[in-house]
Design a protein around this motif. Structure first.
Motif, PDB file in Angstrom:
ATOM      1  N   UNK A  37     -27.921  -2.462 -18.328  1.00  0.00           N
ATOM      2  CA  UNK A  37     -28.339  -3.401 -16.967  1.00  0.00           C
ATOM      3  C   UNK A  37     -27.741  -4.961 -17.316  1.00  0.00           C
ATOM      4  N   UNK A  38     -27.955  -5.047 -18.701  1.00  0.00           N
ATOM      5  CA  UNK A  38     -27.596  -6.609 -19.575  1.00  0.00           C
ATOM      6  C   UNK A  38     -26.213  -6.498 -18.564  1.00  0.00           C
ATOM      7  N   UNK A  39     -25.261  -5.937 -19.007  1.00  0.00           N
ATOM      8  CA  UNK A  39     -23.546  -6.027 -18.297  1.00  0.00           C
ATOM      9  C   UNK A  39     -23.572  -5.518 -16.750  1.00  0.00           C
ATOM     10  N   UNK A  40     -24.713  -5.088 -15.820  1.00  0.00           N
ATOM     11  CA  UNK A  40     -24.585  -4.997 -14.346  1.00  0.00           C
ATOM     12  C   UNK A  40     -24.818  -6.429 -14.369  1.00  0.00           C
ATOM     13  N   UNK A  41     -25.894  -6.992 -14.509  1.00  0.00           N
ATOM     14  CA  UNK A  41     -26.253  -8.541 -14.571  1.00  0.00           C
ATOM     15  C   UNK A  41     -25.240  -9.782 -13.860  1.00  0.00           C
ATOM     16  N   UNK A  42     -24.843  -9.808 -14.760  1.00  0.00           N
ATOM     17  CA  UNK A  42     -23.540 -11.839 -14.818  1.00  0.00           C
ATOM     18  C   UNK A  42     -23.272 -10.900 -13.260  1.00  0.00           C
ATOM     19  N   UNK A  43     -22.447  -9.697 -12.242  1.00  0.00           N
ATOM     20  CA  UNK A  43     -21.686 -10.126 -11.313  1.00  0.00           C
ATOM     21  C   UNK A  43     -22.805 -10.228 -10.539  1.00  0.00           C
ATOM     22  N   UNK A  44     -23.696  -8.901 -10.366  1.00  0.00           N
ATOM     23  CA  UNK A  44     -24.713  -9.186  -9.840  1.00  0.00           C
ATOM     24  C   UNK A  44     -25.385 -10.558  -9.128  1.00  0.00           C
ATOM     25  N   UNK A  45     -25.723 -11.434  -9.933  1.00  0.00           N
ATOM     26  CA  UNK A  45     -25.905 -12.216  -9.764  1.00  0.00           C
ATOM     27  C   UNK A  45     -25.383 -13.324  -9.363  1.00  0.00           C
ATOM     28  N   UNK A  46     -23.783 -13.512  -9.827  1.00  0.00           N
ATOM     29  CA  UNK A  46     -23.042 -14.325  -9.872  1.00  0.00           C
ATOM     30  C   UNK A  46     -22.977 -14.568  -8.280  1.00  0.00           C
ATOM     31  N   UNK A  47     -22.916 -13.279  -7.499  1.00  0.00           N
ATOM     32  CA  UNK A  47     -22.639 -12.963  -6.162  1.00  0.00           C
ATOM     33  C   UNK A  47     -23.831 -13.537  -4.991  1.00  0.00           C
ATOM     34  N   UNK A  94     -38.894   0.004 -13.565  1.00  0.00           N
ATOM     35  CA  UNK A  94     -38.946  -1.105 -13.265  1.00  0.00           C
ATOM     36  C   UNK A  94     -37.515  -2.234 -12.893  1.00  0.00           C
ATOM     37  N   UNK A  95     -37.182  -2.198 -14.302  1.00  0.00           N
ATOM     38  CA  UNK A  95     -35.757  -2.668 -14.593  1.00  0.00           C
ATOM     39  C   UNK A  95     -34.770  -2.487 -13.482  1.00  0.00           C
ATOM     40  N   UNK A  96     -34.807  -0.936 -13.866  1.00  0.00           N
ATOM     41  CA  UNK A  96     -33.391  -0.179 -13.127  1.00  0.00           C
ATOM     42  C   UNK A  96     -33.514   0.022 -11.716  1.00  0.00           C
ATOM     43  N   UNK A  97     -34.975  -0.437 -11.211  1.00  0.00           N
ATOM     44  CA  UNK A  97     -34.950  -0.673  -9.539  1.00  0.00           C
ATOM     45  C   UNK A  97     -34.734  -1.584  -9.175  1.00  0.00           C
ATOM     46  N   UNK A  98     -34.952  -2.739 -10.185  1.00  0.00           N
ATOM     47  CA  UNK A  98     -34.864  -4.221  -9.617  1.00  0.00           C
ATOM     48  C   UNK A  98     -33.392  -4.960  -9.670  1.00  0.00           C
ATOM     49  N   UNK A  99     -32.868  -3.936 -10.245  1.00  0.00           N
ATOM     50  CA  UNK A  99     -31.333  -4.052 -11.008  1.00  0.00           C
ATOM     51  C   UNK A  99     -30.473  -3.034  -9.621  1.00  0.00           C
ATOM     52  N   UNK A 100     -31.102  -2.198  -8.918  1.00  0.00           N
ATOM     53  CA  UNK A 100     -30.612  -1.638  -7.573  1.00  0.00           C
ATOM     54  C   UNK A 100     -30.921  -2.365  -6.796  1.00  0.00           C
ATOM     55  N   UNK A 101     -32.313  -2.543  -6.361  1.00  0.00           N
ATOM     56  CA  UNK A 101     -32.644  -4.042  -5.568  1.00  0.00           C
ATOM     57  C   UNK A 101     -31.363  -4.982  -5.366  1.00  0.00           C
ATOM     58  N   UNK A 102     -31.330  -5.579  -6.434  1.00  0.00           N
ATOM     59  CA  UNK A 102     -30.372  -6.521  -6.594  1.00  0.00           C
ATOM     60  C   UNK A 102     -28.779  -6.326  -6.276  1.00  0.00           C
ATOM     61  N   UNK A 103     -28.168  -5.568  -5.977  1.00  0.00           N
ATOM     62  CA  UNK A 103     -27.309  -4.656  -6.428  1.00  0.00           C
ATOM     63  C   UNK A 103     -27.090  -4.749  -4.715  1.00  0.00           C
ATOM     64  N   UNK A 104     -28.208  -3.646  -4.391  1.00  0.00           N
ATOM     65  CA  UNK A 104     -28.203  -3.700  -2.492  1.00  0.00           C
ATOM     66  C   UNK A 104     -27.828  -5.226  -1.769  1.00  0.00           C
TER      67      UNK A 104
END
Length: 173
Positions: free
Chosen positions: A19-29, A146-156
């Motif tokens: 999740x830590x590797x995914x968040x920078x790009x997701x949050x940047x957008x 919760x962490x992966x579901x939250x990441x999926x939500x942010x990804x969408x």
């Protein structure tokens, strides 16, 4: 700590670092101003290293689970039972092997396409967690879900923002 607890802990650490590797790009957008924050810059700088760490945590998790469950390589049912974990580990292996400058130069545009597999892993992982931990939750399971579901939500949300931006660019043309 018994083998199963260690395997679950390694699985959780793999999930957390992934999740830590995914968040920078997701949050940047989603939040463009986040790029100025030091933690975001740190995560971007060390993303490949964290991804490789994810692979090793997942490999350790898989190894301990195979050892604990007496994985039968000659039984096709075994592969169906562990399909999500095996596919995720294959994705993580491909990403880890190609997380270096040589691969980026050699694969060029295909490197980016290959590394998009990471977004497939998000969905496989939530399926993996829900399937394998069903009825056997540890204290880490709800945190992981919760962490992966939250990441999926942010990804969408990211996908939606990119779609809207693409539409705006097309209207301008």
């Amino acid at each position: 700590m018994n083998t199963l607890s260690l395997a679950n802990t390694l699985g959780f650490l793999a999930l957390f670092t992934y999740i830590t590797t995914l968040l920078p790009t997701i949050l940047k957008i989603i939040f463009p101003r986040i790029q100025k924050i030091e933690i975001h810059q740190f995560l971007c700088k060390y993303r490949r290293f964290i991804g490789i760490l994810t692979f090793f945590f997942a490999l350790g998790h898989g190894f301990l689970m195979i050892q604990k469950r007496n994985f039968d390589v000659f039984d096709t049912k075994t592969y169906w039972i562990y399909l999500q974990g095996i596919v995720t580990l294959i994705i993580f292996t491909l990403l880890a092997i190609t997380s270096n400058n040589w691969s980026v130069r050699r694969l060029k545009k295909n490197w980016k396409k290959l590394h998009r597999l990471t977004y497939l892993a998000i969905f496989i992982l939530i399926w993996h967690i829900l399937d394998k931990m069903s009825g056997k939750w540890t204290y880490l399971t709800p945190i992981g879900i919760v962490a992966i579901a939250g990441t999926i939500f942010l990804f969408f949300i990211r996908i939606w923002i990119e779609y809207k931006n693409k539409q705006k660019k097309q209207k301008v043309k």
